[in-house]
Design an enzyme around this catalytic site. Structure first.
Site: not given
Length: 261
Positions: A13, A63, A90, A143, A156, A158-159
């Site tokens: 990223g 990917d 990231n 995050s 999001y 959960a990840a």
């Protein structure tokens, strides 16, 4: 200057936002940097910025949720630079919908791109480091919403929570190899994706919660990544570095007081 001289890094990223900020800061501190992303035009511009620092830059279009692609960019980095010292996982995507409206394919896509990608990046980076007996650094970007709810972003969050749990186990497993694994947890940050979200009303609400009354720039987060990538952090592993202007720690009630003065 030079805190990463002679080191080789991958930043997924890395074509925009926090990832680009980290990649450029690593380059300024002497690291050769491979950035991974989907947008070749952006990737080329970041590579130019990296190489303007007098180090090597590389862009790989890949990917991050695909095993073959991850193996490929790790191998390319080692072939081009000679070794791998630093891995920054990231890359992330987001999808907004309430739990009761979230489709399974959207859930799977978010988990795959945000969490499975961290597993794959960590796995193949660690294998490369171990094979060359390198005391490397793995930095997984989470995050503050790993510990705070974010309505309409259940996949999001959960990840991001999974990233933190995974990284602690990873740190335990890699400690015998003297490879550290830590979590970088940003709060509100201006990026190409988020800037349109920070309307005057949103900023007013945020500043009631953020003690430092500011939204971070990518370089503010990158300074944390620089420390975690450097030799200075050698005794830190399985830890979370939160850079959020005090958002999580502050327990005060905006515009209210328990006792009248």
């Amino acid at each position: 200057m030079g805190r990463l001289s002679g080191k080789n890094a991958i930043v997924t990223g890395g074509t925009a936002g926090i990832g680009a900020g980290i990649a450029k800061m690593f380059a300024r501190e002497g690291a050769n940097v491979c950035i991974v992303g989907r947008n070749a035009d952006r990737g080329g511009k970041v590579v130019q910025d990296i190489e303007s620092c007098g180090v090597k830059g590389l862009f790989v279009q890949a990917d991050v949720s695909a095993t073959q692609d991850v193996q490929g960019f790790v191998q390319q980095t080692v072939e081009q630079f000679g070794s791998l010292h630093i891995m920054v996982n990231n890359a992330a995507v987001i999808h907004q919908s309430k739990v009761v409206d979230t489709k399974e394919e959207d859930w799977d896509r978010i988990i795959s791109n945000n969490l499975t990608s961290v597993f794959l990046g960590s796995k193949y980076a660690a294998k490369a480091m171990i094979s060359q007996n390198i005391q490397g650094r793995i930095i997984n970007v989470s995050s503050i919403h790993a510990v705070l709810s974010e309505p309409s972003c259940s996949a999001y969050t959960a990840a991001k929570g999974g990233i933190e749990s995974f990284t602690r186990t990873l740190a335990s497993e890699l400690a015998p190899h003297r490879i550290t694994a830590n979590i970088l947890s940003p709060g509100a940050t201006y990026t190409e994706l988020t800037t349109p979200m920070y309307t005057p009303a949103v900023k007013e609400a945020l500043f009631k919660r953020i003690p430092l009354k500011a939204i971070a720039q990518p370089h503010d987060i990158a300074y944390g990544a620089l420390f975690l990538a450097s030799d200075e952090s050698w005794y830190m592993t399985g830890s979370t570095m939160t850079i959020d202007g005090g958002y999580i720690m502050d327990g005060s009630l905006p515009d209210a007081a328990y006792w009248e003065e």
